[in-house]
Design a protein around this motif. Sequence first.
Motif, PDB file in Angstrom:
ATOM      1  N   MET A 169      -5.851 -14.236  23.002  1.00 13.73           N
ATOM      2  CA  MET A 169      -4.787 -14.739  23.877  1.00 13.73           C
ATOM      3  C   MET A 169      -4.865 -14.100  25.261  1.00 13.73           C
ATOM      4  O   MET A 169      -4.641 -14.765  26.277  1.00 13.73           O
ATOM      5  CB  MET A 169      -3.419 -14.478  23.244  1.00 13.73           C
ATOM      6  N   PHE A 170      -5.192 -12.818  25.312  1.00 15.49           N
ATOM      7  CA  PHE A 170      -5.237 -12.119  26.595  1.00 15.49           C
ATOM      8  C   PHE A 170      -6.367 -12.643  27.466  1.00 15.49           C
ATOM      9  O   PHE A 170      -6.247 -12.666  28.694  1.00 15.49           O
ATOM     10  CB  PHE A 170      -5.375 -10.613  26.372  1.00 15.49           C
ATOM     11  N   GLN A 171      -7.463 -13.062  26.831  1.00 15.00           N
ATOM     12  CA  GLN A 171      -8.554 -13.645  27.606  1.00 15.00           C
ATOM     13  C   GLN A 171      -8.079 -14.880  28.368  1.00 15.00           C
ATOM     14  O   GLN A 171      -8.464 -15.116  29.513  1.00 15.00           O
ATOM     15  CB  GLN A 171      -9.730 -14.029  26.690  1.00 15.00           C
ATOM     16  N   ARG A 172      -7.245 -15.690  27.726  1.00 14.55           N
ATOM     17  CA  ARG A 172      -6.722 -16.878  28.397  1.00 14.55           C
ATOM     18  C   ARG A 172      -5.846 -16.485  29.591  1.00 14.55           C
ATOM     19  O   ARG A 172      -5.874 -17.136  30.633  1.00 14.55           O
ATOM     20  CB  ARG A 172      -5.901 -17.720  27.408  1.00 14.55           C
ATOM     21  N   ILE A 173      -5.079 -15.413  29.445  1.00 19.24           N
ATOM     22  CA  ILE A 173      -4.223 -14.941  30.541  1.00 19.24           C
ATOM     23  C   ILE A 173      -5.079 -14.494  31.721  1.00 19.24           C
ATOM     24  O   ILE A 173      -4.777 -14.795  32.884  1.00 19.24           O
ATOM     25  CB  ILE A 173      -3.303 -13.805  30.058  1.00 19.24           C
ATOM     26  N   ILE A 174      -6.172 -13.768  31.435  1.00 18.97           N
ATOM     27  CA  ILE A 174      -7.062 -13.303  32.500  1.00 18.97           C
ATOM     28  C   ILE A 174      -7.634 -14.494  33.268  1.00 18.97           C
ATOM     29  O   ILE A 174      -7.663 -14.494  34.508  1.00 18.97           O
ATOM     30  CB  ILE A 174      -8.198 -12.435  31.914  1.00 18.97           C
ATOM     31  N   LEU A 175      -8.100 -15.507  32.538  1.00 20.00           N
ATOM     32  CA  LEU A 175      -8.667 -16.681  33.203  1.00 20.00           C
ATOM     33  C   LEU A 175      -7.597 -17.456  33.975  1.00 20.00           C
ATOM     34  O   LEU A 175      -7.833 -17.908  35.101  1.00 20.00           O
ATOM     35  CB  LEU A 175      -9.330 -17.590  32.163  1.00 20.00           C
ATOM     36  N   TRP A 176      -6.439 -17.615  33.378  1.00 20.02           N
ATOM     37  CA  TRP A 176      -5.359 -18.395  33.988  1.00 20.02           C
ATOM     38  C   TRP A 176      -4.871 -17.761  35.281  1.00 20.02           C
ATOM     39  O   TRP A 176      -4.641 -18.438  36.282  1.00 20.02           O
ATOM     40  CB  TRP A 176      -4.219 -18.551  32.979  1.00 20.02           C
ATOM     41  N   LEU A 177      -4.731 -16.431  35.275  1.00 20.75           N
ATOM     42  CA  LEU A 177      -4.208 -15.720  36.438  1.00 20.75           C
ATOM     43  C   LEU A 177      -5.304 -15.150  37.326  1.00 20.75           C
ATOM     44  O   LEU A 177      -5.006 -14.393  38.257  1.00 20.75           O
ATOM     45  CB  LEU A 177      -3.277 -14.591  35.982  1.00 20.75           C
ATOM     46  N   GLN A 178      -6.556 -15.481  37.028  1.00 20.26           N
ATOM     47  CA  GLN A 178      -7.700 -14.954  37.786  1.00 20.26           C
ATOM     48  C   GLN A 178      -7.665 -13.424  37.821  1.00 20.26           C
ATOM     49  O   GLN A 178      -7.754 -12.800  38.886  1.00 20.26           O
ATOM     50  CB  GLN A 178      -7.731 -15.545  39.195  1.00 20.26           C
ATOM     51  N   GLY A 179      -7.538 -12.856  36.642  1.00 22.15           N
ATOM     52  CA  GLY A 179      -7.464 -11.408  36.507  1.00 22.15           C
ATOM     53  C   GLY A 179      -8.825 -10.750  36.610  1.00 22.15           C
ATOM     54  O   GLY A 179      -9.841 -11.406  36.884  1.00 22.15           O
ATOM     55  N   PRO A 180      -8.869  -9.447  36.380  1.00 24.33           N
ATOM     56  CA  PRO A 180     -10.121  -8.687  36.537  1.00 24.33           C
ATOM     57  C   PRO A 180     -11.145  -9.049  35.463  1.00 24.33           C
ATOM     58  O   PRO A 180     -10.870  -8.933  34.266  1.00 24.33           O
ATOM     59  CB  PRO A 180      -9.673  -7.230  36.408  1.00 24.33           C
ATOM     60  N   LEU A 181     -12.324  -9.473  35.896  1.00 21.96           N
ATOM     61  CA  LEU A 181     -13.369  -9.844  34.942  1.00 21.96           C
ATOM     62  C   LEU A 181     -13.920  -8.631  34.205  1.00 21.96           C
ATOM     63  O   LEU A 181     -14.441  -8.759  33.096  1.00 21.96           O
ATOM     64  CB  LEU A 181     -14.493 -10.583  35.664  1.00 21.96           C
ATOM     65  N   THR A 182     -13.803  -7.448  34.806  1.00 18.30           N
ATOM     66  CA  THR A 182     -14.236  -6.246  34.089  1.00 18.30           C
ATOM     67  C   THR A 182     -13.318  -5.965  32.897  1.00 18.30           C
ATOM     68  O   THR A 182     -13.770  -5.449  31.876  1.00 18.30           O
ATOM     69  CB  THR A 182     -14.267  -5.039  35.038  1.00 18.30           C
ATOM     70  N   LEU A 183     -12.050  -6.311  33.016  1.00 18.92           N
ATOM     71  CA  LEU A 183     -11.146  -6.198  31.870  1.00 18.92           C
ATOM     72  C   LEU A 183     -11.538  -7.211  30.805  1.00 18.92           C
ATOM     73  O   LEU A 183     -11.513  -6.909  29.605  1.00 18.92           O
ATOM     74  CB  LEU A 183      -9.698  -6.413  32.309  1.00 18.92           C
ATOM     75  N   SER A 184     -11.917  -8.402  31.229  1.00 16.55           N
ATOM     76  CA  SER A 184     -12.396  -9.404  30.284  1.00 16.55           C
ATOM     77  C   SER A 184     -13.625  -8.891  29.535  1.00 16.55           C
ATOM     78  O   SER A 184     -13.767  -9.116  28.328  1.00 16.55           O
ATOM     79  CB  SER A 184     -12.730 -10.706  31.020  1.00 16.55           C
ATOM     80  N   ALA A 185     -14.506  -8.178  30.231  1.00 15.31           N
ATOM     81  CA  ALA A 185     -15.684  -7.590  29.578  1.00 15.31           C
ATOM     82  C   ALA A 185     -15.270  -6.587  28.514  1.00 15.31           C
ATOM     83  O   ALA A 185     -15.849  -6.542  27.417  1.00 15.31           O
ATOM     84  CB  ALA A 185     -16.575  -6.925  30.622  1.00 15.31           C
ATOM     85  N   ALA A 186     -14.253  -5.769  28.806  1.00 16.50           N
ATOM     86  CA  ALA A 186     -13.769  -4.786  27.835  1.00 16.50           C
ATOM     87  C   ALA A 186     -13.133  -5.475  26.627  1.00 16.50           C
ATOM     88  O   ALA A 186     -13.306  -5.044  25.483  1.00 16.50           O
ATOM     89  CB  ALA A 186     -12.768  -3.838  28.489  1.00 16.50           C
ATOM     90  N   VAL A 187     -12.398  -6.562  26.880  1.00 20.62           N
ATOM     91  CA  VAL A 187     -11.766  -7.305  25.775  1.00 20.62           C
ATOM     92  C   VAL A 187     -12.831  -7.939  24.899  1.00 20.62           C
ATOM     93  O   VAL A 187     -12.737  -7.912  23.660  1.00 20.62           O
ATOM     94  CB  VAL A 187     -10.792  -8.365  26.325  1.00 20.62           C
ATOM     95  N   PHE A 188     -13.857  -8.512  25.513  1.00 23.55           N
ATOM     96  CA  PHE A 188     -14.953  -9.079  24.728  1.00 23.55           C
ATOM     97  C   PHE A 188     -15.673  -7.994  23.931  1.00 23.55           C
ATOM     98  O   PHE A 188     -16.157  -8.245  22.821  1.00 23.55           O
ATOM     99  CB  PHE A 188     -15.935  -9.822  25.626  1.00 23.55           C
TER     100      PHE A 188
END
Length: 200
Positions: A86-105
């Motif tokens: 779910m948090f990945q969708r929030i990052i994409l939706w709000l154009q959040g930090p891609l490095t955080l997306s890397a940590a979530v993945f």
Amino acid sequence: MPRGAVRETGRKTAGASLIWSLILLAAPFLSFSPGVALPWGVGAALLMGVFPAVLVSYLQRRNDLRRLPPSSLPPAVLGAAALAFMFQRIILWLQGPLTLSAAVFALLAAAVVLLIANTFTSWSWLDLTLGAGAVILGTTAALLLPGLTGTAAGILLAAVLAAFLAVRLRQGNLSGRLAAAAAGAVAGGGVFLWLLSYAQ
């Protein structure tokens, strides 16, 4: 589950949750300025690191975990993985930090490895987390801090997590713990480094 076993499981869950919370807290600073990165990091750490562990601890005290469906993932990991999607969708939706997306993945990759491995064996989430954390936190510190300071901080963080793993190796199951830590370093750490090369 005996009360002593519940306490031991709680300590392992808390240790792994702390490491992932630190990873998720620090990752946004690789993308954004501190003022923008802090809310993202705190939110991710609380949602995926702290909340699942606190909820599982509460359910264990009430003896309600038996109502959850069976899985080879510990309940806290199952909750963190579900929230990570779910948090990945929030990052994409709000154009959040891609490095955080890397940590979530990275968290999701480590969880998938544990899910597969524990159909055949009984690896610990903490051991996988120590392996992943040594790679991710070491790299993050080296990138966040300039020059030799960052390199020294990265080595120190990796060494601290390796020392915790060494203590756990003395408790038995040497090959299993080493295999889990290595898998965590390759899966969680490898996914983070791979995605980081595109995220910065």
